[in-house]
Each structure stands twice: as C-alpha cells, then as structure tokens.
Design an enzyme around this catalytic site. Structure first.
Site, PDB file in Angstrom:
ATOM      1  N   ARG A   1      34.776  69.588   7.819  1.00 45.53           N
ATOM      2  CA  ARG A   1      33.331  69.402   7.981  1.00 45.53           C
ATOM      3  C   ARG A   1      33.020  68.967   9.413  1.00 45.53           C
ATOM      4  NH1 ARG A   1      33.675  64.444   3.802  1.00 45.53           N
ATOM      5  NH2 ARG A   1      34.864  63.068   5.139  1.00 45.53           N
TER       6      ARG A   1
ATOM      7  N   GLY B   1      40.853  65.107  12.787  1.00 47.81           N
ATOM      8  CA  GLY B   1      40.707  64.163  11.674  1.00 47.81           C
ATOM      9  C   GLY B   1      40.506  62.733  12.132  1.00 47.81           C
TER      10      GLY B   1
ATOM     11  N   CYS C   1      42.663  60.423  12.629  1.00 47.39           N
ATOM     12  CA  CYS C   1      43.632  59.945  13.615  1.00 47.39           C
ATOM     13  C   CYS C   1      43.169  60.204  15.049  1.00 47.39           C
ATOM     14  CB  CYS C   1      44.969  60.617  13.358  1.00 47.39           C
ATOM     15  SG  CYS C   1      46.269  60.079  14.457  1.00 47.39           S
TER      16      CYS C   1
ATOM     17  N   ALA D   1      37.186  45.367   8.113  1.00 46.81           N
ATOM     18  CA  ALA D   1      38.396  46.218   8.102  1.00 46.81           C
ATOM     19  C   ALA D   1      39.275  45.743   6.952  1.00 46.81           C
ATOM     20  CB  ALA D   1      39.124  46.110   9.437  1.00 46.81           C
TER      21      ALA D   1
ATOM     22  N   HIS E   1      71.609  49.464  29.926  1.00 50.96           N
ATOM     23  CA  HIS E   1      71.310  48.086  30.314  1.00 50.96           C
ATOM     24  C   HIS E   1      70.530  48.084  31.620  1.00 50.96           C
ATOM     25  CE1 HIS E   1      71.888  43.768  30.725  1.00 50.96           C
ATOM     26  NE2 HIS E   1      72.222  43.977  31.998  1.00 50.96           N
TER      27      HIS E   1
HETATM   28  P1  FAD Z   1      42.460  62.541   8.004  1.00 52.78           P
HETATM   29  O1  FAD Z   1      42.996  62.345   9.361  1.00 52.78           O
HETATM   30  O2  FAD Z   1      41.557  61.509   7.453  1.00 52.78           O
HETATM   31  O3  FAD Z   1      41.738  63.950   8.012  1.00 52.78           O
HETATM   32  C1  FAD Z   1      41.015  64.396   6.920  1.00 52.78           C
HETATM   33  C2  FAD Z   1      40.076  65.478   7.372  1.00 52.78           C
HETATM   34  O4  FAD Z   1      39.484  66.067   6.232  1.00 52.78           O
HETATM   35  C3  FAD Z   1      38.927  64.964   8.233  1.00 52.78           C
HETATM   36  O5  FAD Z   1      38.874  65.680   9.437  1.00 52.78           O
HETATM   37  C4  FAD Z   1      37.674  65.198   7.393  1.00 52.78           C
HETATM   38  O6  FAD Z   1      36.549  65.564   8.167  1.00 52.78           O
HETATM   39  C5  FAD Z   1      38.127  66.351   6.507  1.00 52.78           C
HETATM   40  N1  FAD Z   1      37.428  66.405   5.219  1.00 52.78           N
HETATM   41  C6  FAD Z   1      37.394  65.459   4.245  1.00 52.78           C
HETATM   42  N2  FAD Z   1      36.672  65.895   3.193  1.00 52.78           N
HETATM   43  C7  FAD Z   1      36.246  67.147   3.515  1.00 52.78           C
HETATM   44  C8  FAD Z   1      35.470  68.112   2.847  1.00 52.78           C
HETATM   45  N3  FAD Z   1      34.986  67.897   1.609  1.00 52.78           N
HETATM   46  N4  FAD Z   1      35.228  69.281   3.462  1.00 52.78           N
HETATM   47  C9  FAD Z   1      35.700  69.520   4.715  1.00 52.78           C
HETATM   48  N5  FAD Z   1      36.447  68.640   5.378  1.00 52.78           N
HETATM   49  C10 FAD Z   1      36.721  67.471   4.800  1.00 52.78           C
HETATM   50  N6  FAD Z   1      48.002  55.979  11.601  1.00 52.78           N
HETATM   51  C11 FAD Z   1      49.131  55.966  12.316  1.00 52.78           C
HETATM   52  O7  FAD Z   1      50.133  56.545  11.882  1.00 52.78           O
HETATM   53  N7  FAD Z   1      49.192  55.332  13.540  1.00 52.78           N
HETATM   54  C12 FAD Z   1      48.138  54.683  14.059  1.00 52.78           C
HETATM   55  O8  FAD Z   1      48.222  54.128  15.159  1.00 52.78           O
HETATM   56  C13 FAD Z   1      46.919  54.677  13.317  1.00 52.78           C
HETATM   57  N8  FAD Z   1      45.835  54.053  13.802  1.00 52.78           N
HETATM   58  C14 FAD Z   1      44.659  54.107  13.096  1.00 52.78           C
HETATM   59  C15 FAD Z   1      43.546  53.454  13.616  1.00 52.78           C
HETATM   60  C16 FAD Z   1      42.356  53.466  12.920  1.00 52.78           C
HETATM   61  C17 FAD Z   1      41.140  52.754  13.499  1.00 52.78           C
HETATM   62  C18 FAD Z   1      42.281  54.172  11.684  1.00 52.78           C
HETATM   63  C19 FAD Z   1      40.965  54.227  10.931  1.00 52.78           C
HETATM   64  C20 FAD Z   1      43.382  54.817  11.150  1.00 52.78           C
HETATM   65  C21 FAD Z   1      44.586  54.780  11.856  1.00 52.78           C
HETATM   66  N9  FAD Z   1      45.742  55.389  11.350  1.00 52.78           N
HETATM   67  C22 FAD Z   1      46.895  55.352  12.068  1.00 52.78           C
HETATM   68  C23 FAD Z   1      45.738  56.102  10.070  1.00 52.78           C
HETATM   69  C24 FAD Z   1      45.638  57.620  10.301  1.00 52.78           C
HETATM   70  O9  FAD Z   1      44.457  57.900  11.012  1.00 52.78           O
HETATM   71  C25 FAD Z   1      45.651  58.348   8.979  1.00 52.78           C
HETATM   72  O10 FAD Z   1      46.782  57.968   8.221  1.00 52.78           O
HETATM   73  C26 FAD Z   1      45.689  59.858   9.194  1.00 52.78           C
HETATM   74  O11 FAD Z   1      44.594  60.298   9.963  1.00 52.78           O
HETATM   75  C27 FAD Z   1      45.716  60.583   7.851  1.00 52.78           C
HETATM   76  O12 FAD Z   1      45.749  61.965   8.072  1.00 52.78           O
HETATM   77  P2  FAD Z   1      45.186  62.994   6.989  1.00 52.78           P
HETATM   78  O13 FAD Z   1      45.451  64.341   7.573  1.00 52.78           O
HETATM   79  O14 FAD Z   1      45.705  62.666   5.662  1.00 52.78           O
HETATM   80  O15 FAD Z   1      43.614  62.727   6.908  1.00 52.78           O
HETATM   81  P1  NAD Z   2      44.954  46.951   5.793  1.00 48.62           P
HETATM   82  O1  NAD Z   2      45.277  47.210   4.388  1.00 48.62           O
HETATM   83  O2  NAD Z   2      45.995  47.103   6.827  1.00 48.62           O
HETATM   84  O3  NAD Z   2      44.389  45.472   5.947  1.00 48.62           O
HETATM   85  C1  NAD Z   2      43.291  45.014   5.230  1.00 48.62           C
HETATM   86  C2  NAD Z   2      43.360  43.500   5.199  1.00 48.62           C
HETATM   87  O4  NAD Z   2      42.137  43.020   4.701  1.00 48.62           O
HETATM   88  C3  NAD Z   2      44.470  42.979   4.265  1.00 48.62           C
HETATM   89  O5  NAD Z   2      45.223  42.026   4.971  1.00 48.62           O
HETATM   90  C4  NAD Z   2      43.695  42.382   3.100  1.00 48.62           C
HETATM   91  O6  NAD Z   2      44.345  41.277   2.524  1.00 48.62           O
HETATM   92  C5  NAD Z   2      42.411  41.971   3.789  1.00 48.62           C
HETATM   93  N1  NAD Z   2      41.243  41.865   2.919  1.00 48.62           N
HETATM   94  C6  NAD Z   2      40.898  42.651   1.869  1.00 48.62           C
HETATM   95  N2  NAD Z   2      39.703  42.258   1.362  1.00 48.62           N
HETATM   96  C7  NAD Z   2      39.297  41.211   2.125  1.00 48.62           C
HETATM   97  C8  NAD Z   2      38.143  40.372   2.120  1.00 48.62           C
HETATM   98  N3  NAD Z   2      37.169  40.525   1.214  1.00 48.62           N
HETATM   99  N4  NAD Z   2      38.057  39.391   3.036  1.00 48.62           N
HETATM  100  C9  NAD Z   2      39.041  39.201   3.963  1.00 48.62           C
HETATM  101  N5  NAD Z   2      40.153  39.966   4.014  1.00 48.62           N
HETATM  102  C10 NAD Z   2      40.269  40.955   3.117  1.00 48.62           C
HETATM  103  O7  NAD Z   2      43.672  47.868   6.100  1.00 48.62           O
HETATM  104  P2  NAD Z   2      42.943  48.245   7.468  1.00 48.62           P
HETATM  105  O8  NAD Z   2      43.289  47.286   8.541  1.00 48.62           O
HETATM  106  O9  NAD Z   2      41.533  48.469   7.099  1.00 48.62           O
HETATM  107  O10 NAD Z   2      43.604  49.635   7.813  1.00 48.62           O
HETATM  108  C11 NAD Z   2      43.572  50.702   6.846  1.00 48.62           C
HETATM  109  C12 NAD Z   2      44.793  51.542   6.923  1.00 48.62           C
HETATM  110  O11 NAD Z   2      44.720  52.388   8.069  1.00 48.62           O
HETATM  111  C13 NAD Z   2      46.087  50.761   7.114  1.00 48.62           C
HETATM  112  O12 NAD Z   2      46.597  50.267   5.892  1.00 48.62           O
HETATM  113  C14 NAD Z   2      46.976  51.787   7.709  1.00 48.62           C
HETATM  114  O13 NAD Z   2      47.482  52.588   6.673  1.00 48.62           O
HETATM  115  C15 NAD Z   2      46.017  52.600   8.566  1.00 48.62           C
HETATM  116  N6  NAD Z   2      46.099  52.144   9.968  1.00 48.62           N
HETATM  117  C16 NAD Z   2      47.288  52.244  10.608  1.00 48.62           C
HETATM  118  C17 NAD Z   2      47.394  51.808  11.907  1.00 48.62           C
HETATM  119  C18 NAD Z   2      48.721  51.924  12.600  1.00 48.62           C
HETATM  120  O14 NAD Z   2      49.569  52.652  12.105  1.00 48.62           O
HETATM  121  N7  NAD Z   2      48.928  51.248  13.717  1.00 48.62           N
HETATM  122  C19 NAD Z   2      46.297  51.275  12.572  1.00 48.62           C
HETATM  123  C20 NAD Z   2      45.104  51.187  11.887  1.00 48.62           C
HETATM  124  C21 NAD Z   2      45.008  51.638  10.588  1.00 48.62           C
END
Ligand code: FAD
Ligand code: NAD
Length: 476
Positions: free
Chosen positions: A33, A39, A41, A269, A444
């Site tokens: 979409r 996505g 990421c 978050a 090292h």
């Molecule tokens: P997504 O990346 O969520 O992609 C799903 C896609 O599907 C989207 O583009 C969306 O538009 C599309 N879509 C959904 N529904 C529809 C529909 N009905 N029709 C058409 N299109 C649709 N992971 C890491 O490994 N390392 C990190 O450092 C990291 N940092 C992150 C930081 C933040 C702030 C966040 C929010 C996430 C982070 N993550 C990280 C998690 C990572 O982004 C996700 O695990 C990853 O993007 C999942 O990939 P995916 O392909 O499953 O889905």
């Molecule tokens: P998270 O699950 O990592 O952390 C959420 C935290 O919020 C937990 O510690 C939980 O105990 C706490 N929490 C839940 N309800 C609460 C409340 N009412 N008040 C206070 N604390 C509360 O989730 P996130 O930080 O939102 O990230 C989502 C997911 O995205 C991650 O689990 C991870 O899979 C992915 N992500 C990955 C990376 C990375 O790989 N570096 C970076 C960002 C996000």
C-alpha cells in the site's frame, strides 16, 4: 490478472521473497500500500533509527573526547538538515529496491490488498475514483508486517503523544520527553532524543529494562543510560495522560507511590501488533493465534494450502533478518526444495550505547528451563582495544554445555556488540565448541578478541586474567 505467486507486503520479508522467487525463475508480483518499497524496516524502523543513533553517537563521542584532552564546542543541530539527510538515505535505499525489482521483472502493484478468498486478492486504489484491481494467484506469501501496539487510554488525540513513526519524523527536539516502555524502541529512540538535547525519562512496567535480555548485559547499559537520561522508572505504570495545551500531564503509580509530572512530549513504545486483521483472512483457511499471529509450519505454510506467511505477521522475534530468512525459506519451499526455518540462533541487537547483542540461549532462559550450563564472562577492562577506546564498560559472555563444551549462547554488551555477535551466531549454528573459539586466531587489538578470550576464560586460561591455581589458592 493472474500471477502464479503474489507477495503481499514490500518489507524486508516480502522483497527478499519476491526477489529470490524471480531469481529462481518464478513469475511474481509484489504488492504494497506504500508507494515505496522497504516496509517498516527501511521507511520507519531499522534504518532511520540507526541513522539517528549514529548522529547521537557522534555527539556523545565529541563530548567524551574531553577526557583525552580534545574539546569540541557544544554541537548545534539543524533539524531540517538532519531530517533531509535521513530522508536522502531512505530515498537511496528504496530507489535501489525499485531498480532491483524492475531489473528482475517483479511486477509492482500499489494499493491496500484484501483477501476475497484463498486465491484472490482485491487491491484498493490509492487514487480516489480509480478502479480497484483483482488479482488471482496460485500462491500468496503474506508479509504484511506489524504496527505499533496502542493503549486505548493513551489515545488522547494529542500530537504531543507519539509512536515510533512520529518520533522518527523528529518534529522537534522537545525540552522534555517521557518514553513509555523500556524495550528496544524506547531505549533506542530515548538515546537519540537525549543526545540531541531533550531531558528524557523512561517508564517501564516490569522490574527491569529490556525484559527479554540477559541481566549481565543490561546492567552496563542501564548504568550509562542513567547518565544521559533524567530518570528511569522501573516497575511503574502510567495511569493517566492529559494534554494541557503546553505539555502532557502524566500520572504514574509505582513502588514509590503515586506521582504526577509534565512533559513536552510522550513516546509510547510498548510493543508491536501483527497486521493480520482487516485483510480478509477470515475469507481464507488461514489460522490466527490468540495474539493475532498467523500460524505457520517450518516451511512457512499456513493452514491454507495457497497461503504462506513470513516475518512480523507470523510471530516473534519481530526482527528484519528473521523476516528475510523466512521469506527465502517460503520461496524455496514453493520451488520444491527441502527448505526449513529451523535456526539454532536468531541474533538480537539493541543499538543503544553501549549496544547489547545476544544469540542462542541466555542465562535466564537456561535457569528457567533448569538447564545446567557453564557461564564464562570476559570483562572488557582486560581488553587493550576497549581501554584504547575508553570503553571498559563492556562484557562478552558465553554459555557452554559442560558435558560437550558446545557453545550454546553468546552475549555482548559494548560499542559494536551488534557487529561482534555475528561470530557467536556462526559458532552456535556450526556447533562449535569453546575450544574452537579459543583456538581461532583473532586479530589484535580488537574487540572481537573478547569472544576468544571468553572461551579461554571458560578453561581458566585467559592470558589477561589471573586466576590462582587451586594449589596456589589453598597455599595463599
Ligand atoms: P514490514 O517491514 O512491516 O512490511 C510489511 C509491509 O506490508 C509494509 O510495507 C506495509 O505497507 C505492507 N502492507 C501491510 N498490509 C498491507 C495490505 N493490506 N496491503 C498492501 N500492503 C500491506 N528490526 C531489526 O532487525 N533491526 C532493527 O534495528 C530494527 N529496528 C526497528 C526500529 C523501529 C523504530 C521499528 C518500528 C522496528 C524495528 N525493527 C528492527 C523491526 C523491523 O522493522 C521488522 O521486524 C521488519 O520490518 C519486519 O519485516 P516484515 O517484512 O515482516 O514487515
Ligand atoms: P518491546 O517489546 O521491545 O518493549 C516494550 C516494553 O514496553 C517492554 O519492556 C514492556 O514491558 C513495556 N511495556 C508494555 N506495556 C507497558 C506500559 N503500559 N507501561 C510501561 N511499559 C510497558 O517493544 P518495542 O520497543 O515497542 O519494539 C517493538 C518490536 O520492534 C521489538 O520487540 C523488536 O522486535 C522490534 N524492534 C527491534 C529493534 C532492533 O532490532 N534493534 C529496534 C526497534 C524495534
């Protein structure tokens, strides 16, 4: 239109799957979409957050240089330029994906897709008035990802209350920021805002930051965050939020009783939810579990023979590298190969300062499972490279099977931990023993040596750590 394979979702799971399918000679369409591929990421997750964390790290390093006799002026931050630079990076990568899709002849479809039945998708137009499109398929790989979890009581319709997507937009550098949730996003984005100049407080419901991570690794991070954050409130609940025009007033309840404070902005978050609702899965044979995740087998097949699912929509850990690996397994399975998603270790990295990274078994998991393991810790204070970097707060630890010496888990905290963990993942995947790590010559002076040194320490033979021999110890 009929396509043998449709991939629904253009994130790291979806585009990896579509590109491999094309490479294997399949005719494939990729629907999203969003106009741009990448996505969560690329567009609002991993990549922009890491770019901002890089900026934060440079700010921190310039401050820390004073200890070495090198002083810089306090940085000034041009937010417009910072945003532009971040968008440029996203533009480059998403443009690259579009080019790769075109070269591979992957058909890109744009619009919100919905299952009409097990072999038909309806794609809603993005332009008002344009007709919707119907696509039939033999197989669909569902890669619709996830979205931020919302707490209804916090939905007060205030722009001062942000999710991670809004926080990455950097609307401003608020004078004060409350981060609700001490997980991945809370700590990464909290670090960014703190280094850019906000007074950041974190409130976490459970008794510790990053509840799923090893406690030995969290400790040095929490200590350092304590120096850049104004407050870290653990075991504390937010009981109410009100936008009072100039700020958000927040009520807390924790071990210390009830408390009220005001913040210029709030970042919520508290986890992410799978995008398995609102896409017509009820019109298919796909089964969804009680948390909303699509159920899959080891080949990513759902209970509907036409539909496979990968990435965030089908469970945790919600990480980009897990999504892309599952995407490749799903395509290989459709291609008739004996593919299986059965990793021994999926690495996790929290890109804070210090970074935390782990793979395989954690000490807490071993304890909970009643599994006997030997744990060897190598403190970075003993590493010449860590001393030269002024970062002796790091630690490398390995978990070893005492009967076979097999490496079961690796954990690292310190700058660059996210890079170092790859060796741990390979060691676990290849069934390496602690001796393999010890006897592999590491360059090292590097932080990578600490992986080998933690193995030396397992045998009581670490060069830089003196352990009295049993006889010496009893004599002394
Ligand atoms: P997504 O990346 O969520 O992609 C799903 C896609 O599907 C989207 O583009 C969306 O538009 C599309 N879509 C959904 N529904 C529809 C529909 N009905 N029709 C058409 N299109 C649709 N992971 C890491 O490994 N390392 C990190 O450092 C990291 N940092 C992150 C930081 C933040 C702030 C966040 C929010 C996430 C982070 N993550 C990280 C998690 C990572 O982004 C996700 O695990 C990853 O993007 C999942 O990939 P995916 O392909 O499953 O889905
Ligand atoms: P998270 O699950 O990592 O952390 C959420 C935290 O919020 C937990 O510690 C939980 O105990 C706490 N929490 C839940 N309800 C609460 C409340 N009412 N008040 C206070 N604390 C509360 O989730 P996130 O930080 O939102 O990230 C989502 C997911 O995205 C991650 O689990 C991870 O899979 C992915 N992500 C990955 C990376 C990375 O790989 N570096 C970076 C960002 C996000």
């Amino acid at each position: 239109m009929h396509v043998p394979l449709v991939v629904l979702g253009g994130g790291p799971g979806g585009y990896a799957a579509a590109f491999l399918a094309a490479d294997l000679g399949m005719e494939v369409a990729l629907v999203d979409r969003d106009e741009r591929l990448g996505g969560t990421c690329l567009l609002r997750g991993c990549i922009p957050s890491k770019a901002l964390l890089h900026v934060g790290r440079v700010v921190a390093e310039s401050r820390e240089m004073a200890e070495w006799g090198v002083s810089f002026a306090r940085p000034t931050i041009d937010l417009d330029a910072l945003r532009r630079r971040k968008e440029k990076l996203i533009g480059t990568l998403t443009g690259g994906l579009a080019t790769l899709a075109r070269r591979r002849k992957v058909a890109l479809l744009h619009g919100a897709a919905r299952f009409i039945d097990s072999t038909t998708l309806e794609i809603a137009p993005t332009q008002p008035g344009a007709p919707s499109q119907t696509v039939t398929f033999d197989h669909c790989i569902l890669a619709s990802g996830s979205r931020p979890a919302r707490i209804p009581a916090f939905d007060i319709g205030s722009p001062r209350v942000m999710d991670s997507t809004a926080a990455l937009e950097l609307p401003d550098i608020p004078e004060s920021l409350l981060v609700v949730g001490g997980g991945y996003i809370g700590l990464e984005m909290g670090t960014v805002y703190a280094e850019l100049g906000s007074r950041v407080s974190v409130v976490e419901l459970t008794d510790g930051l990053l509840p799923g991570a090893d406690r030995d690794l969290v400790k040095p991070l929490q200590q350092r965050l304590g120096t850049i954050f104004e407050a870290i409130m653990l075991g504390t609940k937010v009981t109410g939020l009100q936008d009072v025009g100039t700020a958000v007033r927040v009520q807390f309840e924790g071990a210390g009783g009830a408390l009220e404070r005001s913040f210029a902005r709030v970042l919520v978050a508290v986890g992410r939810r799978p995008n398995s609702d609102g896409i017509g899965l009820e019109n298919t044979g796909v089964t969804i579990d009680r948390r909303g995740f699509v159920e899959v087998d080891g080949q990513q097949r759902t209970s509907d023979p036409h539909i496979l699912a990968i990435g965030d929509v089908c469970g945790e850990p919600m990480l980009a590298h897990r999504a892309s690996h599952q995407g490749k397994v799903a395509v290989e399975a459709l291609h008739g190969e004996p593919a299986l998603f059965a990793p021994r270790a999926i690495p996790a990295v929290v890109f804070t300062d210090p970074e935390i990274a782990w793979a395989g078994l954690t000490e807490q998991e071993a304890t909970a499972a009643g599994r006997v393991v030997d744990v060897s810790r190598y403190p970075w204070a003993a590493s010449g490279r860590a001393q030269a970097l002024g970062r002796t707060d790091g630690l490398t630890k390995i978990l070893v099977d005492p009967e076979t010496d097999a490496v079961l888990g690796v954990g690292v905290v310190g700058p660059g931990a996210g890079e170092l963990i790859a060796e741990g993942v390979l060691a676990i995947e290849m069934g390496c023993s602690a001796r393999d790590l010890m006897e592999t010559i590491h360059p090292h002076p590097t932080l990578g040596e600490t992986v080998a040194f933690s193995a030396e320490n397992y045998f009581g033979l670490a060069t830089e750590i003196y352990r009295p021999r049993t006889a010496d110890a009893s004599a002394g």
